[in-house]
Every structure is written in C-alpha cells, then in structure tokens.
Write a protein that holds these residues in place. Structure first.
Motif, PDB file in Angstrom:
ATOM      1  N   THR A  99      59.724 -43.614 -96.941  1.00 22.63           N
ATOM      2  CA  THR A  99      59.031 -43.264 -98.318  1.00 22.63           C
ATOM      3  C   THR A  99      57.897 -42.474 -97.913  1.00 22.63           C
ATOM      4  O   THR A  99      57.137 -42.113 -98.715  1.00 22.63           O
ATOM      5  CB  THR A  99      58.379 -44.551 -98.431  1.00 22.63           C
ATOM      6  OG1 THR A  99      57.749 -45.349 -97.638  1.00 22.63           O
ATOM      7  CG2 THR A  99      59.290 -45.613 -99.146  1.00 22.63           C
ATOM      8  N   LEU A 100      57.875 -41.984 -96.545  1.00 18.76           N
ATOM      9  CA  LEU A 100      56.698 -41.287 -96.047  1.00 18.76           C
ATOM     10  C   LEU A 100      57.263 -39.720 -95.595  1.00 18.76           C
ATOM     11  O   LEU A 100      58.375 -39.865 -94.966  1.00 18.76           O
ATOM     12  CB  LEU A 100      55.833 -41.753 -95.037  1.00 18.76           C
ATOM     13  CG  LEU A 100      55.005 -43.134 -95.142  1.00 18.76           C
ATOM     14  CD1 LEU A 100      54.418 -43.568 -93.836  1.00 18.76           C
ATOM     15  CD2 LEU A 100      54.268 -43.050 -96.319  1.00 18.76           C
ATOM     16  N   GLU A 104      53.240 -37.519 -92.828  1.00 21.01           N
ATOM     17  CA  GLU A 104      52.664 -39.014 -93.129  1.00 21.01           C
ATOM     18  C   GLU A 104      52.849 -40.286 -92.139  1.00 21.01           C
ATOM     19  O   GLU A 104      52.574 -40.948 -91.881  1.00 21.01           O
ATOM     20  CB  GLU A 104      52.876 -39.403 -94.542  1.00 21.01           C
ATOM     21  CG  GLU A 104      51.877 -38.944 -95.553  1.00 21.01           C
ATOM     22  CD  GLU A 104      52.727 -38.787 -96.921  1.00 21.01           C
ATOM     23  OE1 GLU A 104      52.132 -38.534 -97.966  1.00 21.01           O
ATOM     24  OE2 GLU A 104      53.667 -39.436 -97.245  1.00 21.01           O
ATOM     25  N   GLU A 111      45.645 -44.822 -88.551  1.00 17.59           N
ATOM     26  CA  GLU A 111      45.152 -45.865 -88.847  1.00 17.59           C
ATOM     27  C   GLU A 111      45.150 -47.112 -87.743  1.00 17.59           C
ATOM     28  O   GLU A 111      44.586 -48.038 -88.004  1.00 17.59           O
ATOM     29  CB  GLU A 111      46.079 -46.606 -90.123  1.00 17.59           C
ATOM     30  CG  GLU A 111      45.791 -45.753 -91.518  1.00 17.59           C
ATOM     31  CD  GLU A 111      46.255 -46.474 -92.708  1.00 17.59           C
ATOM     32  OE1 GLU A 111      46.426 -47.805 -92.728  1.00 17.59           O
ATOM     33  OE2 GLU A 111      46.512 -45.853 -93.583  1.00 17.59           O
TER      34      GLU A 111
ATOM     35  N   LYS B   2      43.794 -42.300 -95.839  1.00 18.98           N
ATOM     36  CA  LYS B   2      42.754 -43.792 -96.053  1.00 18.98           C
ATOM     37  C   LYS B   2      43.416 -45.193 -95.748  1.00 18.98           C
ATOM     38  O   LYS B   2      44.690 -45.160 -95.472  1.00 18.98           O
ATOM     39  CB  LYS B   2      42.524 -43.689 -97.643  1.00 18.98           C
ATOM     40  CG  LYS B   2      41.775 -42.408 -97.849  1.00 18.98           C
ATOM     41  CD  LYS B   2      41.562 -42.160 -99.162  1.00 18.98           C
ATOM     42  CE  LYS B   2      40.778 -40.691 -99.727  1.00 18.98           C
ATOM     43  NZ  LYS B   2      40.895 -40.226-101.038  1.00 18.98           N
ATOM     44  N   LYS B   3      42.622 -46.172 -95.662  1.00 17.91           N
ATOM     45  CA  LYS B   3      43.149 -47.566 -95.469  1.00 17.91           C
ATOM     46  C   LYS B   3      44.282 -48.069 -96.488  1.00 17.91           C
ATOM     47  O   LYS B   3      45.192 -49.032 -96.035  1.00 17.91           O
ATOM     48  CB  LYS B   3      41.936 -48.490 -95.504  1.00 17.91           C
ATOM     49  CG  LYS B   3      41.044 -48.339 -94.407  1.00 17.91           C
ATOM     50  CD  LYS B   3      41.669 -48.936 -93.093  1.00 17.91           C
ATOM     51  CE  LYS B   3      40.654 -48.542 -92.059  1.00 17.91           C
ATOM     52  NZ  LYS B   3      41.389 -48.896 -90.662  1.00 17.91           N
ATOM     53  N   PHE B   5      46.108 -46.067 -98.046  1.00 16.86           N
ATOM     54  CA  PHE B   5      47.167 -45.259 -98.034  1.00 16.86           C
ATOM     55  C   PHE B   5      48.618 -45.792 -98.177  1.00 16.86           C
ATOM     56  O   PHE B   5      49.626 -45.462 -99.047  1.00 16.86           O
ATOM     57  CB  PHE B   5      47.236 -43.961 -97.265  1.00 16.86           C
ATOM     58  CG  PHE B   5      48.334 -43.021 -97.353  1.00 16.86           C
ATOM     59  CD1 PHE B   5      48.439 -42.055 -98.270  1.00 16.86           C
ATOM     60  CD2 PHE B   5      49.337 -42.946 -96.497  1.00 16.86           C
ATOM     61  CE1 PHE B   5      49.271 -41.014 -98.460  1.00 16.86           C
ATOM     62  CE2 PHE B   5      50.349 -42.276 -96.562  1.00 16.86           C
ATOM     63  CZ  PHE B   5      50.564 -40.939 -97.462  1.00 16.86           C
ATOM     64  N   LEU B   6      49.181 -46.527 -97.244  1.00 12.02           N
ATOM     65  CA  LEU B   6      50.292 -47.005 -97.034  1.00 12.02           C
ATOM     66  C   LEU B   6      50.766 -47.855 -98.116  1.00 12.02           C
ATOM     67  O   LEU B   6      51.913 -47.554 -98.558  1.00 12.02           O
ATOM     68  CB  LEU B   6      50.501 -47.645 -95.559  1.00 12.02           C
ATOM     69  CG  LEU B   6      50.341 -46.673 -94.297  1.00 12.02           C
ATOM     70  CD1 LEU B   6      50.510 -47.570 -92.978  1.00 12.02           C
ATOM     71  CD2 LEU B   6      51.935 -45.993 -94.430  1.00 12.02           C
ATOM     72  N   ARG B   9      51.285 -46.068-101.103  1.00 15.11           N
ATOM     73  CA  ARG B   9      52.469 -44.859-100.937  1.00 15.11           C
ATOM     74  C   ARG B   9      53.840 -45.929-101.243  1.00 15.11           C
ATOM     75  O   ARG B   9      54.647 -45.500-102.182  1.00 15.11           O
ATOM     76  CB  ARG B   9      52.562 -44.383 -99.450  1.00 15.11           C
ATOM     77  CG  ARG B   9      53.655 -43.229 -99.391  1.00 15.11           C
ATOM     78  CD  ARG B   9      53.069 -42.030 -99.917  1.00 15.11           C
ATOM     79  NE  ARG B   9      54.148 -41.226-100.390  1.00 15.11           N
ATOM     80  CZ  ARG B   9      54.256 -40.003-100.868  1.00 15.11           C
ATOM     81  NH1 ARG B   9      53.275 -39.374-100.784  1.00 15.11           N
ATOM     82  NH2 ARG B   9      55.589 -39.389-100.834  1.00 15.11           N
TER      83      ARG B   9
END
Lengths: 233, 400
Positions: A99-100, A104, A111, B2-3, B5-6, B9
């Motif tokens: 999905t990325l 990404e 993170e 950003k935190k 984001f995952l 998404r």
C-alpha cells in the motif's frame, strides 16, 4: 575490531520431551565492514544464527556481544530497540508494503530508527531515484529487492543481515544486488552477513562460515576475495 | 513522515474496509445514543407528569368517560370536560385522611370562529391549589387576574399575545416550562375566569351539559393525603361514600403508562444490546481478517524495530481514525432524527415524552462516543495482540 562475538552460544528448542539443538556451543568473531557469507544445508542452524544476531530470538546458553553490548539478555522491547538501531534485514521475499510507494516503504523506518538516513539518498544509492512514486507491484523483482536493501540501509544499521537475498532473482539481477551489497561493505563500512546455499557467493566474501548440525564447521578468512564480475555465475 | 501516516495510508488504500468499519461504529453509536435518549425522554415524561400532578388522589364525576377523559387530557392533550356539584368538594374534604383538596374546573375551546384555537382550559383555585400554582410560579410571580391565562409550552401563543376563547380575548401572562405531557397543550387560569368563559360558551349556545348553576360545579378534585394514611384506602372511601364520585390513586392512573414505558424501554434495551453485540462481533471479525491479511506488513515493521507496544498503538490509531468519525456520525444522525421530531415520536408512542436537559444529552453523546470508539478499539487491540505474538522472522521467511 570485532563487531559481533558469539561466546559458547547454544539454542535448544523443546517440544514436550523432544529436544532440538539448533545451535550447539557456537563461538564466532566477526569484524566490522566485512562481507561475510554463511553456508550450510537446510536445518544446519543458519537461520537460527541470523535470528540470534537480529534480535529475533535469544540463546538458551552463552553470550552474544554486538559492539561490546550483550544482547542475549535483552527484553522483548529492548530487542526491538536493538533491531531499530543496529541491524537491517533483507530476505529472499522482498517484504515491501504494497500500500506504500517506493519512497514511503523506505521512509517508514524513520518512525522507528533512532538515526535514520535520507530515504532519497538510499534510493539513489540503489539506483532507484526515478521510481520513488511507484508502488512495489509496478517494479521488477530485482528493483523490489533493491528497495528492500534501501529500506534496511535507511535505518543506518551497523549490520545488514541477508537471508538468501538473491534466491528469487535471475542471475543477472542477482549480480546487481550482490554488487550493491558488496559496495555497502566496502564504501559505507557496513558489516554484511549473507546466509545462502549458493557456494559461488562465498567466493566474493571476506569470511566464509560453514554451519552443520548447529555447529560451526569452519570459519575461513579470504585474503583475496573475487570481485562480483570475476565470479562464475 | 508523520506518526499517523501509516494508519492513514492503510485506511486510504482500503476504502471499502474503512467504510464498513466506520459504518459499523456509526450503527453502534446511533443505536446507543438514540436508544438512551428515547428511554430517558420517556422516563423524564413520566416523572414530569407525576411531579406535576402532585396529588395522591384525584376525584372525578363517576360518569363512564370522565376518568378516561382525564387520563387522555393529562397524557395526550386531548380536550374534554365533565362536571359535578361543588358540594362534593366539601364531602371529600370531610373524608378521613384528606389533608388538602383543591378543585379544578375544565372547559374546552373550539375550532370555530369564537375561539382562536382548540385548547383545554383548566381553572384552579389559587387559595387551595398545590399543583398548578408552583408550576406557574416558575415563570410568573403574580396572581392571574380575570381572563388572564398562563399557557403550556406547546400552545402557540406567546406572553403578551391574546387567545380568543368564546369571544373573550384572554391575555397570556406566562408560558410554562415543558412537561412532555398533555398538560403542555392546556391553558391555565383562575376558577373565576373559567366560570366567565362557561357563561360565554353557554350564551353562544354551546351545550356543556351542566345541570344547574355554573357557579356550583367543579370538574375534578386534587387530593393530598395526610401522613399515615394509605392513598388507596382514601380513594376507595371517597368512591364508596360519596355518590357519583370516582376517586383514583394517581399512581394507579399512570400504571398503564408506566407499564407501556417499561415495555418500550425493555424492547429498546434489547435492540440496542443486540445491535451492540452484533456490531462488536463483526468489528472483531473484520479486525482479525484485516490483521491476518496484513501479517507480513506487521512482520516487516516488527523486524524493522517496531516494538509490540508501537504496533498496538499503530493499530489503535487506525481504529480511532475510522471509528471516531463513524461514532460522531452515529450520534449526529441520532440527534438529527430524535430532536426535531419530538412531537411526532410523542404522538406515535402516545406516552409522555420529555427530552433530557442539554447537559445530560451532551454527557450521553460523550459516553456514546467513548463506548463506540472503545468497542472498536477493543476489537482492534484484541486483533493486534494476537498478531504481535507472531514471529516476524518466520513470517517473512515463509514469504506467505
């Protein structure tokens, strides 16, 4: 300087009364910036060795030192921190998140890792700077593996653990990937440890470790490893 | 990156799954919020009616219709009238156990040229009244002069306006707080005003079936029983000893209402519980299927160094991102359906219905949001907990 030391490490799996010794009193010393190949048949203990070093499993006996720090007694959360900071993984299957996008997939380690490198730089290093907005499904197998290498490197780890990284690639693409991994050791000073069945890869390694029945059968340094191009694929 | 984001998404990449999750939470929130508001409104209506009555016993003429008429007037706001001799009041007052007895006199205006609207007119005796006066006192401090009226919250006339009743223009001096009962559709005035209006109605040729002088009739007597006496026995004594008078214990009068309310509340609670359980089960199933399909993704993150706690936090964030809007939508739809259609719901149920105060509604909304988002989070966490136990190395090597 030894970046990794295994001191009398054993790993025993118990299932009821049945006991399986996956690693049996292993002693090893690996140096920083080397390209190391671990060879051995299926069930020899190669993956267990990699799991121990990657902080995915802990020994039942012995000590594992990475950069002088004992990782064999760390808790689950401490092992996660260790994985985030010190090791990168590359597997035969590329394990990208579908999905990325490419960028990404690489940037997600920001993170997690405490000292990540630029995702763009890493993708440039693996020659995929023109594919950053594509999704994994739009890439070839070799390109996907290069993305997974970029992701592993983006964490800025000391050690890169590769489990059959060329196993799913044709020989031409496999050579490209190996050249890339070798340059990570030579140019970036990373310690690359490759677990494989492929004897040919061993010819380009600084050190070849042969494992059989959970024991280190041999551990030989190669003073003059071949260049990727010199290896007969 | 950003935190969020995952999680964001992932939701964005699976619009159907995200929509189903949000819809489930929306149904959950809607059922809980609207069910709670409905039950509370019905309870509120009944309490309000009981409080507003203030009487232990009500005595009415023993005609077949009078008790039914009174109940319909109190609950549904229908208009009606019935009369008995004033001397019955003295007899009631003399009955053992009666502490206070206050008469009321009823009149119904008409949908005709003589009247601006059909309403129930209730006259009370300011000297003895203990039910209407405290209510009026909440919004008007003076006494009601001749022809002055106080109106229930649902009467379409404001303070300062005049209501035309049998060709008399009655100034509205007070508008009363809502009770969620038939009392909200009535007009209140002194006994003197009702008698004046009775005369006016008779002089316009309306037959009100009054035998004798209108000065000597009353419609009902509201009775407060002295301490130590059983209202049921006092009511029975009045019915037995005073001719052509039926006394009924107020609580008994509302037993039917209370039973209906319990029945409706029980059904609503069962429905809400069923929706809850079903939605929770589906939520857990969806999260389990979702996390199972994402085993590799989670294994990649674990391998990259994400701790179990971080992974759970990520799943929780994903759940919050779709459940919070869903829960907000559920509460919003509930509010949009319930509050503008109060009157319709009340008339459909035929029961006293009074919305809870705004503060309580806000609390209910907040509790509903918390419960709905909590249920979704619980489902997400149970799935994440199962998944975080999976060995990432094995999962990724399997290539499955």
């Amino acid at each position: 300087m030894a970046i990794v030391e295994f001191r009398d490490v054993s790993r025993v799996y118990r299932n009821g009364e049945h006991e399986q010794r996956a690693l049996d009193h292993v002693n090893l010393s690996l140096e920083e910036g080397q390209f190391i190949v671990v060879l051995g048949p299926s069930g020899a203990g190669k993956s267990t060795l990699l799991n121990m070093l990657g902080g995915l499993d802990s020994p039942t006996e012995g000590t594992i030192l990475v950069n002088g720090k004992d990782i064999s007694t760390l808790s689950a959360d401490e092992l996660a921190e260790y994985r985030a900071a010190s090791v990168g993984f590359v597997f035969q299957s590329y394990n990208l998140i579908p999905t990325l996008t490419v960028i990404e997939n690489v940037a997600l380690v920001k993170e997690i890792a405490p000292n990540p490198l630029s995702s763009h730089d890493m993708l440039r290093a693996v020659g995929l700077e023109d594919h950053i907005h594509q999704f994994p499904a739009e890439l070839s197998g070799g390109e996907q593996q290069r993305v997974s290498i970029a992701r592993a490197l983006a964490k800025n780890p000391h050690i890169l653990l590769c489990d059959e990284p060329t196993g799913a690639l044709d020989s031409e693409t496999g050579v490209l990937v190996l050249r890339l991994l070798l340059s990570m050791a030579r140019d970036m000073g990373k310690t690359i440890i490759i677990v494989t069945h492929n004897q040919n890869i061993a010819r380009m390694a600084d050190m070849v470790i042969r494992v059989k029945s959970g024991r280190i059968q041999s551990c030989e340094k190669q003073e003059h490893p071949l260049a990727v191009e010199e290896v007969d694929w | 990156m950003k935190k969020l984001f995952l999680p964001w998404r992932s939701l964005h990449h699976h619009p159907a799954r995200t929509f189903i999750l949000a819809l489930l939470v929306c149904c959950l929130a809607f059922s809980v919020f609207s069910g709670s508001v409905l039950i509370l409104s019905l309870r509120n209506g009944l309490y309000s009616l009981e409080n507003r009555m203030g009487a232990d016993v009500i005595a009415v003429p023993s005609t077949a219709k009078s008790k039914t008429n009174l109940e319909q007037m109190l609950l549904q706001g229908t208009t009606g009238y019935f009369y008995m001799d004033r001397e019955k009041l003295d007899q009631i007052q003399a009955t053992s156990g009666v502490l206070t007895a206050s008469p009321q006199l009823f009149l119904a205006s008409l949908r005709a040229s003589c009247c601006s609207l059909p309403v129930q007119v209730i006259g009370f005796d300011p000297e003895t009244d203990f039910t209407v006066r405290p209510w009026i006192a909440e919004s008007y401090s003076g006494d009601l002069a001749l022809l002055e009226v106080a109106v229930g919250s649902k009467v379409s006339a404001g303070v300062g306006e005049k209501i035309r009743i049998y060709e008399n223009n009655c100034p509205v001096v007070a508008r009363l707080a809502p009770t969620g009962t038939g009392l909200d559709t009535a007009v209140y005035c002194s006994m003197e005003t009702v008698r004046h209006l009775l005369d006016a109605a008779r002089s316009l040729g309306h037959d009100l079936k009054i035998n004798g002088d209108p000065e000597d009739v009353i419609s009902a007597v509201y009775i407060r029983v002295a301490d130590g006496y059983d209202p049921e026995k006092v009511a029975a004594d009045i019915s037995l000893h005073i001719r052509k008078v039926d006394a009924v214990q107020t609580k008994r009068m509302f037993t039917g209402v209370s039973d209906s309310l319990s029945g409706i509340a029980g059904t609503v609670v069962w429905l809400v519980a069923a929706v809850w359980l079903l939605a929770l089960a589906i939520l857990i199933l969806v999260f389990i299927l979702m996390t199972r399909a994402r085993r590799r993704e989670f294994a990649v993150l674990r391998l990259a160094g994400m701790s179990r706690t971080m992974l759970r936090r990520m799943v929780l964030a994903e759940s919050l991102l779709c459940s919070l809007p869903g829960a907000l939508a559920g509460v919003g739809i509930g509010a949009a359906v319930l509050f503008p259609f109060n009157a319709l719901i009340e008339s459909m149920l035929g029961l006293p219905y009074l919305s809870p105060p705004a503060g309580l509604v806000i609390l209910l909304a907040a509790a509903t949001l918390l419960l709905s988002v909590g249920a979704s989070s619980l489902a997400a966490m149970s799935a994440a907990a199962r998944l975080s136990r999976v060995d990432p190395g094995t999962t990724l090597r399997e290539g499955a």
